[in-house]
Design a protein around this motif. Structure first.
Motif, PDB file in Angstrom:
ATOM      1  N   PHE A 220     -30.266  -2.447 -21.651  1.00  0.00           N
ATOM      2  CA  PHE A 220     -29.939  -2.412 -23.080  1.00  0.00           C
ATOM      3  C   PHE A 220     -28.511  -1.900 -23.193  1.00  0.00           C
ATOM      4  CE2 PHE A 220     -30.259  -0.568 -27.422  1.00  0.00           C
ATOM      5  CZ  PHE A 220     -30.736  -1.684 -28.081  1.00  0.00           C
ATOM      6  N   GLU A 221     -27.635  -2.732 -23.756  1.00  0.00           N
ATOM      7  CA  GLU A 221     -26.214  -2.384 -23.820  1.00  0.00           C
ATOM      8  C   GLU A 221     -25.658  -2.756 -25.182  1.00  0.00           C
ATOM      9  OE1 GLU A 221     -25.150  -3.639 -19.180  1.00  0.00           O
ATOM     10  OE2 GLU A 221     -24.330  -4.817 -20.817  1.00  0.00           O
ATOM     11  N   ARG A 222     -24.503  -2.196 -25.484  1.00  0.00           N
ATOM     12  CA  ARG A 222     -23.745  -2.655 -26.657  1.00  0.00           C
ATOM     13  C   ARG A 222     -22.493  -3.357 -26.168  1.00  0.00           C
ATOM     14  NH1 ARG A 222     -25.560  -1.689 -31.422  1.00  0.00           N
ATOM     15  NH2 ARG A 222     -23.727  -2.452 -32.501  1.00  0.00           N
ATOM     16  N   TRP A 223     -22.257  -4.527 -26.738  1.00  0.00           N
ATOM     17  CA  TRP A 223     -21.063  -5.296 -26.371  1.00  0.00           C
ATOM     18  C   TRP A 223     -20.138  -5.387 -27.585  1.00  0.00           C
ATOM     19  CZ3 TRP A 223     -22.926 -10.376 -23.508  1.00  0.00           C
ATOM     20  CH2 TRP A 223     -23.552 -10.015 -22.291  1.00  0.00           C
ATOM     21  N   GLN A 224     -18.835  -5.398 -27.283  1.00  0.00           N
ATOM     22  CA  GLN A 224     -17.819  -5.548 -28.338  1.00  0.00           C
ATOM     23  C   GLN A 224     -17.146  -6.914 -28.195  1.00  0.00           C
ATOM     24  OE1 GLN A 224     -17.181  -3.315 -30.653  1.00  0.00           O
ATOM     25  NE2 GLN A 224     -18.294  -1.545 -29.845  1.00  0.00           N
ATOM     26  N   ALA A 225     -16.922  -7.568 -29.310  1.00  0.00           N
ATOM     27  CA  ALA A 225     -16.210  -8.850 -29.280  1.00  0.00           C
ATOM     28  C   ALA A 225     -14.730  -8.590 -29.020  1.00  0.00           C
ATOM     29  CB  ALA A 225     -16.376  -9.579 -30.607  1.00  0.00           C
ATOM     30  N   ALA A 226     -14.131  -9.433 -28.171  1.00  0.00           N
ATOM     31  CA  ALA A 226     -12.705  -9.289 -27.865  1.00  0.00           C
ATOM     32  C   ALA A 226     -11.841  -9.820 -29.006  1.00  0.00           C
ATOM     33  CB  ALA A 226     -12.370 -10.014 -26.568  1.00  0.00           C
ATOM     34  N   GLN A 227     -12.405 -10.748 -29.786  1.00  0.00           N
ATOM     35  CA  GLN A 227     -11.701 -11.208 -30.974  1.00  0.00           C
ATOM     36  C   GLN A 227     -12.704 -11.429 -32.100  1.00  0.00           C
ATOM     37  OE1 GLN A 227     -10.754 -12.972 -28.019  1.00  0.00           O
ATOM     38  NE2 GLN A 227     -11.876 -14.885 -28.093  1.00  0.00           N
TER      39      GLN A 227
ATOM     40  N   TYR B 146     -16.997 -12.822 -25.984  1.00  0.00           N
ATOM     41  CA  TYR B 146     -17.755 -11.879 -25.145  1.00  0.00           C
ATOM     42  C   TYR B 146     -17.625 -12.223 -23.665  1.00  0.00           C
ATOM     43  CZ  TYR B 146     -19.696 -10.324 -29.549  1.00  0.00           C
ATOM     44  OH  TYR B 146     -19.832  -9.818 -30.812  1.00  0.00           O
ATOM     45  N   LYS B 147     -16.554 -12.931 -23.341  1.00  0.00           N
ATOM     46  CA  LYS B 147     -16.425 -13.487 -21.997  1.00  0.00           C
ATOM     47  C   LYS B 147     -16.530 -12.439 -20.887  1.00  0.00           C
ATOM     48  CE  LYS B 147     -13.759 -16.856 -19.364  1.00  0.00           C
ATOM     49  NZ  LYS B 147     -14.121 -16.273 -18.088  1.00  0.00           N
ATOM     50  N   SER B 148     -15.867 -11.291 -21.058  1.00  0.00           N
ATOM     51  CA  SER B 148     -15.885 -10.319 -19.950  1.00  0.00           C
ATOM     52  C   SER B 148     -17.299  -9.793 -19.713  1.00  0.00           C
ATOM     53  CB  SER B 148     -14.890  -9.182 -20.202  1.00  0.00           C
ATOM     54  OG  SER B 148     -15.228  -8.506 -21.380  1.00  0.00           O
TER      55      SER B 148
ATOM     56  N   ARG C 208     -19.604 -10.704 -16.386  1.00  0.00           N
ATOM     57  CA  ARG C 208     -20.129  -9.586 -15.571  1.00  0.00           C
ATOM     58  C   ARG C 208     -21.612  -9.821 -15.262  1.00  0.00           C
ATOM     59  NH1 ARG C 208     -22.406  -5.086 -17.822  1.00  0.00           N
ATOM     60  NH2 ARG C 208     -21.427  -5.481 -19.830  1.00  0.00           N
ATOM     61  N   LEU C 209     -22.393 -10.195 -16.284  1.00  0.00           N
ATOM     62  CA  LEU C 209     -23.827 -10.435 -16.056  1.00  0.00           C
ATOM     63  C   LEU C 209     -24.073 -11.701 -15.242  1.00  0.00           C
ATOM     64  CD1 LEU C 209     -26.046  -9.556 -19.116  1.00  0.00           C
ATOM     65  CD2 LEU C 209     -25.238  -8.120 -17.274  1.00  0.00           C
ATOM     66  N   MET C 210     -23.262 -12.735 -15.510  1.00  0.00           N
ATOM     67  CA  MET C 210     -23.417 -13.993 -14.762  1.00  0.00           C
ATOM     68  C   MET C 210     -23.285 -13.718 -13.269  1.00  0.00           C
ATOM     69  SD  MET C 210     -23.561 -16.850 -16.866  1.00  0.00           S
ATOM     70  CE  MET C 210     -22.557 -18.253 -16.716  1.00  0.00           C
ATOM     71  N   LYS C 211     -22.268 -12.897 -12.937  1.00  0.00           N
ATOM     72  CA  LYS C 211     -21.990 -12.583 -11.552  1.00  0.00           C
ATOM     73  C   LYS C 211     -23.096 -11.701 -10.953  1.00  0.00           C
ATOM     74  CE  LYS C 211     -17.943 -11.237  -9.054  1.00  0.00           C
ATOM     75  NZ  LYS C 211     -16.685 -10.544  -9.059  1.00  0.00           N
ATOM     76  N   GLU C 212     -23.459 -10.676 -11.728  1.00  0.00           N
ATOM     77  CA  GLU C 212     -24.441  -9.712 -11.221  1.00  0.00           C
ATOM     78  C   GLU C 212     -25.797 -10.353 -10.948  1.00  0.00           C
ATOM     79  OE1 GLU C 212     -24.494  -6.099 -13.465  1.00  0.00           O
ATOM     80  OE2 GLU C 212     -26.346  -5.400 -12.502  1.00  0.00           O
TER      81      GLU C 212
ATOM     82  N   ALA D 100     -33.065 -14.673 -38.934  1.00  0.00           N
ATOM     83  CA  ALA D 100     -31.619 -14.716 -39.145  1.00  0.00           C
ATOM     84  C   ALA D 100     -30.967 -14.067 -37.946  1.00  0.00           C
ATOM     85  CB  ALA D 100     -31.246 -13.978 -40.429  1.00  0.00           C
ATOM     86  N   PHE D 101     -30.562 -14.888 -36.997  1.00  0.00           N
ATOM     87  CA  PHE D 101     -29.854 -14.337 -35.844  1.00  0.00           C
ATOM     88  C   PHE D 101     -29.059 -15.423 -35.139  1.00  0.00           C
ATOM     89  CE2 PHE D 101     -34.063 -15.513 -34.183  1.00  0.00           C
ATOM     90  CZ  PHE D 101     -33.739 -16.268 -33.077  1.00  0.00           C
ATOM     91  N   LYS D 102     -28.057 -14.944 -34.409  1.00  0.00           N
ATOM     92  CA  LYS D 102     -27.287 -15.806 -33.498  1.00  0.00           C
ATOM     93  C   LYS D 102     -27.233 -15.044 -32.178  1.00  0.00           C
ATOM     94  CE  LYS D 102     -23.528 -18.041 -34.959  1.00  0.00           C
ATOM     95  NZ  LYS D 102     -22.117 -18.153 -35.443  1.00  0.00           N
ATOM     96  N   CYS D 103     -27.689 -15.695 -31.107  1.00  0.00           N
ATOM     97  CA  CYS D 103     -27.793 -15.020 -29.808  1.00  0.00           C
ATOM     98  C   CYS D 103     -27.120 -15.818 -28.704  1.00  0.00           C
ATOM     99  CB  CYS D 103     -29.263 -14.881 -29.391  1.00  0.00           C
ATOM    100  SG  CYS D 103     -30.106 -13.513 -30.155  1.00  0.00           S
ATOM    101  N   ILE D 104     -26.543 -15.078 -27.761  1.00  0.00           N
ATOM    102  CA  ILE D 104     -26.129 -15.702 -26.499  1.00  0.00           C
ATOM    103  C   ILE D 104     -27.314 -15.572 -25.541  1.00  0.00           C
ATOM    104  CG2 ILE D 104     -24.550 -15.598 -24.517  1.00  0.00           C
ATOM    105  CD1 ILE D 104     -22.458 -14.362 -26.348  1.00  0.00           C
ATOM    106  N   ARG D 105     -27.658 -16.682 -24.868  1.00  0.00           N
ATOM    107  CA  ARG D 105     -28.730 -16.662 -23.872  1.00  0.00           C
ATOM    108  C   ARG D 105     -28.132 -16.991 -22.509  1.00  0.00           C
ATOM    109  NH1 ARG D 105     -33.106 -20.847 -26.304  1.00  0.00           N
ATOM    110  NH2 ARG D 105     -31.360 -22.294 -25.999  1.00  0.00           N
ATOM    111  N   LEU D 106     -28.649 -16.356 -21.489  1.00  0.00           N
ATOM    112  CA  LEU D 106     -28.200 -16.638 -20.120  1.00  0.00           C
ATOM    113  C   LEU D 106     -29.393 -17.120 -19.303  1.00  0.00           C
ATOM    114  CD1 LEU D 106     -26.568 -13.440 -20.670  1.00  0.00           C
ATOM    115  CD2 LEU D 106     -25.154 -14.914 -19.295  1.00  0.00           C
ATOM    116  N   PHE D 107     -29.148 -18.119 -18.454  1.00  0.00           N
ATOM    117  CA  PHE D 107     -30.239 -18.717 -17.690  1.00  0.00           C
ATOM    118  C   PHE D 107     -29.900 -18.820 -16.209  1.00  0.00           C
ATOM    119  CE2 PHE D 107     -30.212 -20.718 -21.903  1.00  0.00           C
ATOM    120  CZ  PHE D 107     -31.512 -20.472 -22.321  1.00  0.00           C
ATOM    121  N   THR D 108     -30.909 -18.600 -15.364  1.00  0.00           N
ATOM    122  CA  THR D 108     -30.727 -18.918 -13.944  1.00  0.00           C
ATOM    123  C   THR D 108     -31.207 -20.344 -13.675  1.00  0.00           C
ATOM    124  OG1 THR D 108     -32.804 -17.834 -13.425  1.00  0.00           O
ATOM    125  CG2 THR D 108     -30.829 -16.568 -13.052  1.00  0.00           C
TER     126      THR D 108
END
Ligand SMILES: [Fe+2]
Length: 181
Positions: free
Chosen positions: A35-42, A57-59, A63-67, A149-157
């Motif tokens: 559980f983390e908080r992320w900040q938008a770069a722009q 949110y690229k950085s 980081r998670l993609m790599k990990e 009401a939400f907008k989410c980034i999802r990551l998949f293997t």
């Protein structure tokens, strides 16, 4: 406000409610949930494209993609006027598992996760700026509410990994829904 409520799984008795982000993160860390908080770069707007959202949110995403060796990511959004909102909500309301990690970052809006670990249930209301990961094969359910009401980034293997396998346990019925949480 992001909120964690911990319950006993058999009785539904509430044991603890936490709103401090660091405390939520440490309680969840103890059951293998990130559980983390992320900040938008722009800055982003409601009309930002998927690419703009991911770029902001690229950085953190990288980081998670790599990990975790994620292969892809996308942006999903739901709004209260969505014609299939009832069916979409229902799909994740019962306890299930996935063979893949379930990772969500809330770019906007909110959603309510419940994670069932041993004899406890952890209800986590995620808000804008929250990243949550549900480990593979962990029992959980998700409530987007009657008016999602939400907008989410999802990551998949793997694309196939994120298919709900229902446990058949009606445990979710003992716990508050989004509107009551
Ligand atoms: Fe799920």
């Amino acid at each position: 406000m992001s909120t964690l409520k911990i319950y006993r799984d058999n009785s539904g008795e509430a044991l603890e409610a936490v709103t401090n982000h660091d405390t939520i993160a440490s309680r969840l860390h103890s059951i293998g949930v990130r559980f983390e908080r992320w900040q938008a770069a722009q800055p982003l707007t409601k009309d930002s494209t998927q690419d703009e959202v991911i770029a902001a949110y690229k950085s953190s995403v990288d980081r998670l993609m790599k990990e975790y060796d994620f292969k892809s990511c996308d942006v999903v959004s739901l709004h209260p006027q969505h014609p299939d909102k009832v069916a979409l909500r229902k799909k994740f309301l019962d306890e299930h598992i996935h063979t893949d990690f379930e990772v969500r970052f809330f770019v906007e809006g909110k959603g309510l996760f419940f994670i069932h670990d041993q004899d406890k249930v952890y209800g986590i209301l995620c808000e804008q700026g929250d990243l949550i990961s549900v480990p593979a094969n962990t029992k959980h359910w998700f409530d987007m509410g009657e008016n999602p009401a939400f907008k989410c980034i999802r990551l998949f293997t793997t694309p196939e990994g994120w298919v709900a396998q229902y446990t058949g346990d009606k445990v979710a019925d003992k716990f508050p829904r989004f509107e009551q949480f």
